[in-house]
Enzyme design. Structure first.
Site, PDB file in Angstrom:
ATOM      1  CB  CYS A  13      -0.915  -0.001   1.215  1.00 47.86           C
ATOM      2  SG  CYS A  13      -2.212  -1.251   1.152  1.00 47.86           S
TER       3      CYS A  13
ATOM      4  CD  GLU B 266       2.752  -1.379   2.979  1.00 48.28           C
ATOM      5  OE1 GLU B 266       1.931  -2.252   3.296  1.00 48.28           O
ATOM      6  OE2 GLU B 266       2.724  -0.800   1.880  1.00 48.28           O
TER       7      GLU B 266
END
Length: 787
Positions: free
Chosen positions: A431, A433
């Protein structure tokens, strides 16, 4: 797109997600063999991979240019019984659930009943983990205080770096040989274990070479059968490519794509590595091949685009492995989270955007596929036209690409101890990170329900949803005289549950280290070969474990409400507010109206409200950051939910900001749905007050009315909104460009909106594939009609 790509894309879109028992059957047969009981665990895992790649069905799709599938056909999804064992009931659920289903035929059920379940029951990694976790962890997990990513998956949330295209597997085998020669069996007590890990890596390298040769043979056989001279030439060229890569480093654009894809298949066949393995900064990796071949006249832009589009289809053929229970609730999607990075900076810090970057953006816009996900890295060194080109895709309502701040990512990685070069070569995956690509093992360990921890604090250690005492007794909050007393109680409760989470994480890592080495993945992550240590055992240059905080916007508004209404304005006592929440606000309309409409809210650039967000963030950071892992790395935080904010909301009662019981929490660092009322600029100013550079990623969602981006003025304003947020060190921002009216119509008439795509939380998905609560949550997000 040309006819070939249109055909491949249609085949991929129309393929039915189904469970393939083939991998489960092959790994079971290998583990039942005599040799499996005679070798060490790393060698066993490598031999199991080799057995699978030697025997799995080869898929050759009509007219494709890149070969290799996860299963025997597009969207035929394997399972991993050595990691988590699906029961017959699980298979029924997967086959029958209304959303994110996988078809399971009778033969698959028979194989599971007769072969898979009898052998693996009690032996899966999940079984071993849950047998050793203590009651406090299980209670908190069952209450929804946190989730656990490795419950049904293996570590591997990682991205490859430059080594991926710089070396072939024969080069890696030579590196392994040299590492074996350097082992000191007289003075290094780990020398034998290191030798077994290196042997396992060598076997894993042989496994993918064998797999590539099988494809070369198949392609030559198919070439001999076809009467189409053009296709015959293609098949023979593809066979030659498979005989060259991945044995050798690629020399051409086509070879580079096939080389990576063989690596991808190897990684996701070895284990199911938390869904997000990918090539990372694709425009940077492919640029030398593209530039060289254009100059030599051996490649045209049109051919490069066709190859990239064929590459896109391969990702879209692979739904994420099937999830059950809490794991499905925290990540309910087919999306596999492979996030292609574009743009950013070169190792010397200069602008890395190149002509291939724009060609890949053309591919993203034209293909309009959920997978792979895409993002752009934006540095102050990049031109505005790069962002504006991306904005033209965003305005179509695709939800991609998402937008990341390169300068923040570099600083985040430097703060974590990475070198400047490794930081500049890094980016984001999954997402949002942050990771140092090709050099780091960075693992997501589970979502953490900040709002739930505060709910337990309000009830003196008891979970009001179940009546069970699962936390610390931090005092009767109705007797507290100051807001600071309440925050001190929350801090104690937060540390208590973080301790439980980290203790569990360390145990889980230990079980994985013992049982699930990944010699294949270890081949391409520096410095696993040099250290003669597995990726899952701390072999990488850097090792990071993230805990993801969820519910920041909700909890901020709850704390603001208490501070404002109880301790400062003294409109209500805390006892009155708790009584109203216990009744889910039934009969307390005036009180709820005050909480919803007459109390400061996060997301409006209101320092009074935003101060609570900063305080929560700092408490979470201090409880987690820098704590050691069993792999020699450290725990860090990030702020993202995937779909866990819906699950966490379902186990959380009514909250003192006016939210009703069991409704979704806020997602990422976004304001609670509908609470932001002063426009997108106010939202980014609120969000920028937390220190993003202390994290490994934050997620901010915004929803725009399509009319806002209709003309050049709107697109320019979006570019400046992004620039402004990133100057304040914001990490990430993403956009839904759709009206609530359209979404509501899609709920009522899904057959009329089959292709409607929305941005959820770090990924895009078909609106029709989302659960009703998640659909409603997206509809409730504030729809901005002006900057």
């Amino acid at each position: 797109m040309n006819n070939r790509i249109e055909k491949l894309r249609t085949q991929s879109q129309n393929a039915i997600p189904r469970i393939s028992p083939e991998r489960a059957q092959l790994v079971t047969r290998f583990y039942q063999s005599d040799i499996a009981g005679q070798v060490t665990v790393p060698v066993k895992r490598a031999l199991a991979l080799k057995y699978i790649l030697e025997n799995k069905t080869l898929c050759l799709n009509d007219d494709e240019l890149i070969v290799g599938e996860r299963g025997p056909a597009p969207k035929a999804v394997p399972t991993y019984p050595e990691i988590t064992l699906h029961s017959l009931h699980d298979l029924e659920v997967l086959n029958s659930r209304p959303k994110v289903w996988f078809r399971v035929d009778d033969e698959t059920k028979r194989i599971y009943k007769e072969e898979i379940i009898p052998f693996w029951k009690g032996k899966s990694n999940r079984d071993k983990i849950f047998a050793r976790l203590d009651p406090a962890w299980k209670q908190a997990y069952e209450a929804g205080v946190f989730t656990e990513f490795q419950e049904q998956r293996a570590p591997g949330h990682t991205v490859l770096g430059k080594k991926m295209f710089g070396k072939g597997f024969l080069d890696l085998k030579n590196d392994i040989r040299q590492a074996l020669e350097k082992l000191d069996y007289f003075n290094d007590r780990e020398a034998y274990a290191k030798s077994e890990e290196l042997k396992a890596m060598d076997i894993a390298a042989d496994a993918i070479l064998l797999y590539a040769r099988r494809y070369a043979d198949l392609l030559e056989q198919e070439a001999g059968k076809t009467t189409d001279t053009t296709r015959k030439a293609e098949l023979l060229e593809m066979a030659a490519i498979c005989r060259r890569v991945p044995a050798h480093a690629p020399q051409t654009f086509h070879e580079a794509l096939q080389h990576y894809w063989f690596i991808h298949i190897g990684v996701i066949t070895e284990v199911n590595p938390w869904d997000s393995f990918n090539p990372g900064r694709l425009d940077q990796h492919l640029w030398p091949f593209y530039q060289k071949e254009l100059k030599a006249g051996t490649l045209t832009e049109e051919k490069a685009k066709e190859l990239l589009e064929a590459f896109w289809v391969k990702f879209n053929n692979h739904p994420a492995p099937p999830k059950i229970g809490v794991t499905a609730k925290e990540s309910s999607t087919y999306t596999d989270f492979a996030l292609i990075n574009l743009g950013g900076v070169n190792p010397d810090g200069s602008d890395a955007v190149n002509p291939l970057t724009y060609l890949i953006l053309d591919v993203i816009e034209e293909m309009r596929l959920l997978q792979p996900s895409s993002m752009i890295q934006v540095s102050k060194k990049n031109p505005d036209r790069f962002i504006k080109r991306t904005a033209r895709i965003i305005k179509t309502g695709f939800g991609q690409p998402s937008v990341f701040n390169t300068d923040a990512i570099v600083q985040e990685l430097l703060n974590q101890g990475k070198s400047l070069e490794d930081a500049r070569n890094g980016g984001a995956s999954g997402c949002v990170e942050t990771g140092a690509f090709g050099t780091e093992s960075y693992i997501l360990t589970g979502y953490f329900n900040l709002t739930k921890v505060f709910e337990i604090t309000l009830h003196n250690g008891t979970d009001p949803m179940t009546g069970k005492k699962i936390g610390l007794e931090t005092g009767d909050v109705t007797q507290f005289n100051t807001f600071d007393e309440l925050m001190e109680a929350f801090k104690k409760q937060l540390h208590y549950f973080i301790d439980i989470k980290i203790k569990g994480n360390n145990l889980i890592d230990s079980v994985i280290m013992e049982n699930l080495p990944v010699p294949f993945l270890s081949l391409f992550i520096d410095d696993c070969i040099a250290n003669a240590k597995d990726y899952n055992a701390g072999g990488a240059r850097y090792n990071t474990s993230y805990i993801q905080g969820v519910g920041l916007g909700t909890l901020t508004d709850v704390l603001t409400s208490i501070r404002y209404n109880v301790f400062e304005q003294q409109k209500y006592t805390l006892a009155q507010m708790l009584e109203a929440a216990a009744a889910d606000f039934e009969g307390y309309d005036k009180l709820r109206n005050d909480l919803l409409n007459h109390t400061p809210k996060y997301g409006n650039d209101d320092d009074y409200a935003d101060a609570q967000a900063v305080r929560i963030f700092n408490l979470f950071y201090e409880a987690v950051n820098g704590r050691p892992t069993v792999k020699g790395g450290h725990f860090r935080i990030n702020m993202l939910p995937t779909t866990s904010h819906v699950y966490f909301g379902s186990v959380t009662g009514a909250t003192l900001d006016g939210r009703k019981a069991r409704k979704p929490l806020s997602e990422g660092i976004s304001p609670f749905q509908g609470a932001d009322r002063k426009g997108p600029s106010a939202v980014i100013r609120s969000a920028a007050k937390i220190d993003h550079l202390k994290t490994g990623g934050t997620l901010l969602n915004q929803k725009f009315n399509p009319s806002l981006l209709e003309d050049e003025k709107g697109l320019d304003a979006l570019v400046q909104l992004i620039r402004t947020y990133f100057r304040m060190d914001g990490h990430h921002i993403q956009f839904n460009v759709v009206t609530a009216e359209t979404l509501r119509d899609a709920q009522k008439h899904p057959e009329d909106h089959k292709d409607l795509i929305v941005r959820v939380a770090g990924y895009s998905d078909y609106f029709n594939d989302l659960g009703e609560e998640l659909q409603n949550e997206i509809i409730r997000r504030t729809e901005h009609a002006a900057f």
